[in-house]
Design an enzyme around this catalytic site. Structure first.
Site, PDB file in Angstrom:
ATOM      1  N   GLU A 250      33.724  37.865  46.057  1.00 47.98           N
ATOM      2  CA  GLU A 250      33.018  37.735  44.777  1.00 47.98           C
ATOM      3  C   GLU A 250      34.079  37.442  43.724  1.00 47.98           C
ATOM      4  O   GLU A 250      34.802  38.344  43.306  1.00 47.98           O
ATOM      5  CB  GLU A 250      32.259  39.046  44.516  1.00 47.98           C
ATOM      6  CG  GLU A 250      31.046  38.860  43.634  1.00 47.98           C
ATOM      7  CD  GLU A 250      31.421  38.938  42.176  1.00 47.98           C
ATOM      8  OE1 GLU A 250      31.714  37.869  41.581  1.00 47.98           O
ATOM      9  OE2 GLU A 250      31.437  40.049  41.641  1.00 47.98           O
ATOM     10  N   CYS A 284      32.178  38.904  35.285  1.00 47.50           N
ATOM     11  CA  CYS A 284      32.263  37.626  36.014  1.00 47.50           C
ATOM     12  C   CYS A 284      31.063  36.736  35.726  1.00 47.50           C
ATOM     13  O   CYS A 284      31.165  35.517  35.826  1.00 47.50           O
ATOM     14  CB  CYS A 284      32.427  37.878  37.501  1.00 47.50           C
ATOM     15  SG  CYS A 284      31.170  38.955  38.171  1.00 47.50           S
TER      16      CYS A 284
HETATM   17  P1  NAD Z   1      44.497  39.946  39.121  1.00 43.84           P
HETATM   18  O1  NAD Z   1      43.889  38.633  39.371  1.00 43.84           O
HETATM   19  O2  NAD Z   1      45.876  40.158  39.630  1.00 43.84           O
HETATM   20  O3  NAD Z   1      43.606  41.118  39.700  1.00 43.84           O
HETATM   21  C1  NAD Z   1      42.206  41.104  39.816  1.00 43.84           C
HETATM   22  C2  NAD Z   1      41.830  42.287  40.705  1.00 43.84           C
HETATM   23  O4  NAD Z   1      42.346  42.075  42.016  1.00 43.84           O
HETATM   24  C3  NAD Z   1      42.442  43.622  40.251  1.00 43.84           C
HETATM   25  O5  NAD Z   1      41.491  44.631  40.476  1.00 43.84           O
HETATM   26  C4  NAD Z   1      43.652  43.816  41.155  1.00 43.84           C
HETATM   27  O6  NAD Z   1      43.947  45.183  41.392  1.00 43.84           O
HETATM   28  C5  NAD Z   1      43.212  43.144  42.417  1.00 43.84           C
HETATM   29  N1  NAD Z   1      44.309  42.561  43.172  1.00 43.84           N
HETATM   30  C6  NAD Z   1      45.310  41.789  42.685  1.00 43.84           C
HETATM   31  N2  NAD Z   1      46.136  41.418  43.667  1.00 43.84           N
HETATM   32  C7  NAD Z   1      45.643  41.962  44.802  1.00 43.84           C
HETATM   33  C8  NAD Z   1      46.053  41.944  46.151  1.00 43.84           C
HETATM   34  N3  NAD Z   1      47.104  41.243  46.564  1.00 43.84           N
HETATM   35  N4  NAD Z   1      45.329  42.638  47.043  1.00 43.84           N
HETATM   36  C9  NAD Z   1      44.230  43.327  46.669  1.00 43.84           C
HETATM   37  N5  NAD Z   1      43.775  43.373  45.407  1.00 43.84           N
HETATM   38  C10 NAD Z   1      44.480  42.700  44.490  1.00 43.84           C
HETATM   39  O7  NAD Z   1      44.643  40.196  37.587  1.00 43.84           O
HETATM   40  P2  NAD Z   1      43.857  40.980  36.475  1.00 43.84           P
HETATM   41  O8  NAD Z   1      44.732  40.845  35.293  1.00 43.84           O
HETATM   42  O9  NAD Z   1      43.461  42.342  36.881  1.00 43.84           O
HETATM   43  O10 NAD Z   1      42.576  40.104  36.227  1.00 43.84           O
HETATM   44  C11 NAD Z   1      42.753  38.750  35.889  1.00 43.84           C
HETATM   45  C12 NAD Z   1      41.571  37.947  36.193  1.00 43.84           C
HETATM   46  O11 NAD Z   1      40.841  38.397  37.298  1.00 43.84           O
HETATM   47  C13 NAD Z   1      40.568  37.970  35.077  1.00 43.84           C
HETATM   48  O12 NAD Z   1      40.940  37.080  34.079  1.00 43.84           O
HETATM   49  C14 NAD Z   1      39.331  37.545  35.766  1.00 43.84           C
HETATM   50  O13 NAD Z   1      39.293  36.136  35.821  1.00 43.84           O
HETATM   51  C15 NAD Z   1      39.490  38.057  37.149  1.00 43.84           C
HETATM   52  N6  NAD Z   1      38.667  39.249  37.437  1.00 43.84           N
HETATM   53  C16 NAD Z   1      37.451  39.020  37.962  1.00 43.84           C
HETATM   54  C17 NAD Z   1      36.622  40.077  38.218  1.00 43.84           C
HETATM   55  C18 NAD Z   1      35.253  39.841  38.787  1.00 43.84           C
HETATM   56  O14 NAD Z   1      34.377  40.664  38.582  1.00 43.84           O
HETATM   57  N7  NAD Z   1      35.029  38.772  39.528  1.00 43.84           N
HETATM   58  C19 NAD Z   1      37.038  41.367  37.948  1.00 43.84           C
HETATM   59  C20 NAD Z   1      38.321  41.580  37.418  1.00 43.84           C
HETATM   60  C21 NAD Z   1      39.140  40.490  37.182  1.00 43.84           C
END
Ligand code: NAD
Length: 476
Positions: A250, A284
């Site tokens: 997702e 999202c």
């Molecule tokens: P990010 O992309 O690094 O992380 C997003 C999520 O993924 C976080 O919960 C993080 O803990 C997890 N994550 C990151 N690297 C991972 C890995 N290697 N293994 C497992 N989990 C991992 O960065 P962020 O700053 O937290 O969020 C940035 C972007 O992520 C936002 O701008 C948005 O676009 C997207 N996001 C989307 C949703 C959603 O509901 N689809 C939720 C949160 C963030």
């Protein structure tokens, strides 16, 4: 002031902390100050969790539908009882207004009760065969699930990640976001207190890339369920492919909202503005790209600016707050970069466009209009309180803009023309389409995207099936 809980990892029902483990500072987004120290799982903790998950699957796959339903509906009852406590913890660590956090608890309650019913409806089928022979097609739980949940819905995301595997008869290792662990632990505790065997669901936190590489490479894990950004989703899908795991992804979106000139503009604004500022835009399925027919463009833009400039921003725990701070320091930084880039490329800033104060992670509700399509913000998910409003001539052009990006999560369209409503429903590339409505989900409806927004579904009967595999048995 409510107390923030002590934090730990839960392995085999045991609350693990200390022992020289690294910690992560959980921060209140209102102040930017630490409110808790989260112990992180080390490799040995993850190995233990995997061993326990294998045992948990052996136990839970043999559970009756009634046992699974009793745990899920029991946990739902406990969430109702603990609603206030759960909501306060979520607001303290994530920032959203308390009313939104309370709703998140109730989303989980609805989902767990729906899944409790689904446990008895996981029918297979029997094929037509000559007398004396029998062929049956049955659904079986896939096996232990590794589930990674982000911080934007600190209660709802862990609820989805835990509820579906448990309904299906799987075990699950949850790694919720390190930034919002108290909420995730609160949901897991409801399940354990409702009688879930301690081996079936566990919670670890850690350095995300270390945890995901460790868990996804293990022969114990059979499925990955991830919610988060497309970039991280693609990375995890590659790791999952090496171990041939089933996946539910997702990922990000860039929600188009098509507004046609046959609609009452105020009716759209009544839902679009609260929809945009919900959870400070960190959703999202947030409405993001407003694709407005040119005759009503000015009225729509000016109405949006007027309403956004009146939104009450503050501490989510205080009465009257309509929008809280952003969840972490990365978000206002991203807003500054994306909005600065758009303005520099010629976009008009209608309101907002700056931080509020120098404490915590507050950002003003913002409206940009007439934004060139090559601006970064028209192509990257902004994940913040910013509406992007552009004028377009007519239907074909508007549909083309809606489908321009590689994302396809939620899309919205506003028109009273019934024939057009049907064309839009067919032609917009998205997993979920709201027509004259902002509601695109429900416990009984599949939630998920297409294209770079991912694949597979959460919620609905499909959410449980996503944790199951088919087996055919042919008896001669
Ligand atoms: P990010 O992309 O690094 O992380 C997003 C999520 O993924 C976080 O919960 C993080 O803990 C997890 N994550 C990151 N690297 C991972 C890995 N290697 N293994 C497992 N989990 C991992 O960065 P962020 O700053 O937290 O969020 C940035 C972007 O992520 C936002 O701008 C948005 O676009 C997207 N996001 C989307 C949703 C959603 O509901 N689809 C939720 C949160 C963030």
């Amino acid at each position: 002031m409510a107390q923030y809980p002590s934090l730990h990892v839960i392995i085999d029902g045991e609350r693990v902390s200390g022992g020289g483990r690294r910690t992560f500072d959980v921060v209140n987004p209102v102040t930017g100050e630490a409110i808790g120290a989260l112990p992180l799982a080390e490799a040995a903790d993850l190995d233990r969790a995997l061993e326990v998950a294998a045992k948990g699957f052996r136990i839970w796959r043999k559970s009756t539908p009634q046992e699974r339903a009793a745990v899920l509906s029991g946990a739902a009852r406990l969430m109702v009882e603990r609603q206030e406590e759960l909501a306060r913890v979520a607001t303290m660590e994530q920032g959203k207004p308390l009313a939104e956090a309370r709703l998140e608890v109730m989303m989980n309650v609805g989902l767990f009760n729906f899944y409790a019913g689904e446990c008895s409806r996981l029918y297979g089928r029997e094929l037509v065969r000559p007398t004396g022979q029998r062929s049956t097609i049955r659904w079986e739980p896939v096996g232990p699930v590794a589930a990674f949940a982000p911080w934007n819905f600190p209660l709802g995301n862990p609820g989805r990640k835990l509820g579906a595997p448990i309904a299906a008869g799987c075990s699950v290792i949850l790694k919720a976001a390190e930034e919002t662990p108290g909420s995730a632990l609160g949901i897991l505790q409801c399940l354990l207190d409702a009688g879930l065997p301690k081996e079936v669901a566990q919670a670890v936190f850690g350095v995300p890339d270390e945890v995901s590489r460790h868990l996804l490479a293990s022969p114990v894990i059979r499925k990955l369920s991830f919610t988060g950004s497309t970039v991280v989703g693609k990375h995890l899908a590659k790791l999952a492919a090496d171990n041939m795991l089933l996946t539910t992804m997702e990922l990000g979106g860039h929600g188009p909202v098509l507004v046609f000139d046959d609609i009452d503009v105020d009716r759209v604004l009544d839902t679009a503005v609260p929809g945009k500022t919900r959870n400070c835009g960190q959703v999202c399925v947030s409405p993001t790209r407003f694709i407005v027919q040119e005759n009503v463009f000015e009225k729509f833009r000016d109405g949006f600016i007027e309403r956004m400039s009146k939104v009450v921003v503050g501490d989510g725990l205080e009465d009257g707050t309509q929008m809280g701070p952003m969840a972490n320091p990365r978000r206002p930084e991203a807003m500054e970069r994306l909005i600065g880039n758009a303005v520099q490329k010629g976009a008009k800033l209608g309101t907002g466009g700056e931080r509020i104060g120098n404490r915590g992670f507050f950002y003003k509700p913002t409206v940009l209009s007439e934004i060139p399509l090559e601006a970064d913000i028209m192509n990257e998910e902004p994940f913040g309180p910013v509406a992007l409003i552009n004028p377009f001539k007519g239907e074909d052009e508007m549909i083309a803009e809606a489908n321009r990006l590689p994302y396809g999560l939620a899309a919205y369209a506003w028109t009273d023309n019934v024939q057009r409503q049907r064309r839009l429903a067919a032609e917009i590339e998205a997993g979920m389409v709201g027509i004259n409505s902002h509601m695109i989900g429900g416990a009984d409806a599949p939630f998920g995207g297409v294209k770079w927004s991912g694949h597979g579904s959460e919620d609905g009967p499909e959410g449980v099936r996503a944790c199951m595999v088919l087996k055919s048995v042919h008896e001669g």
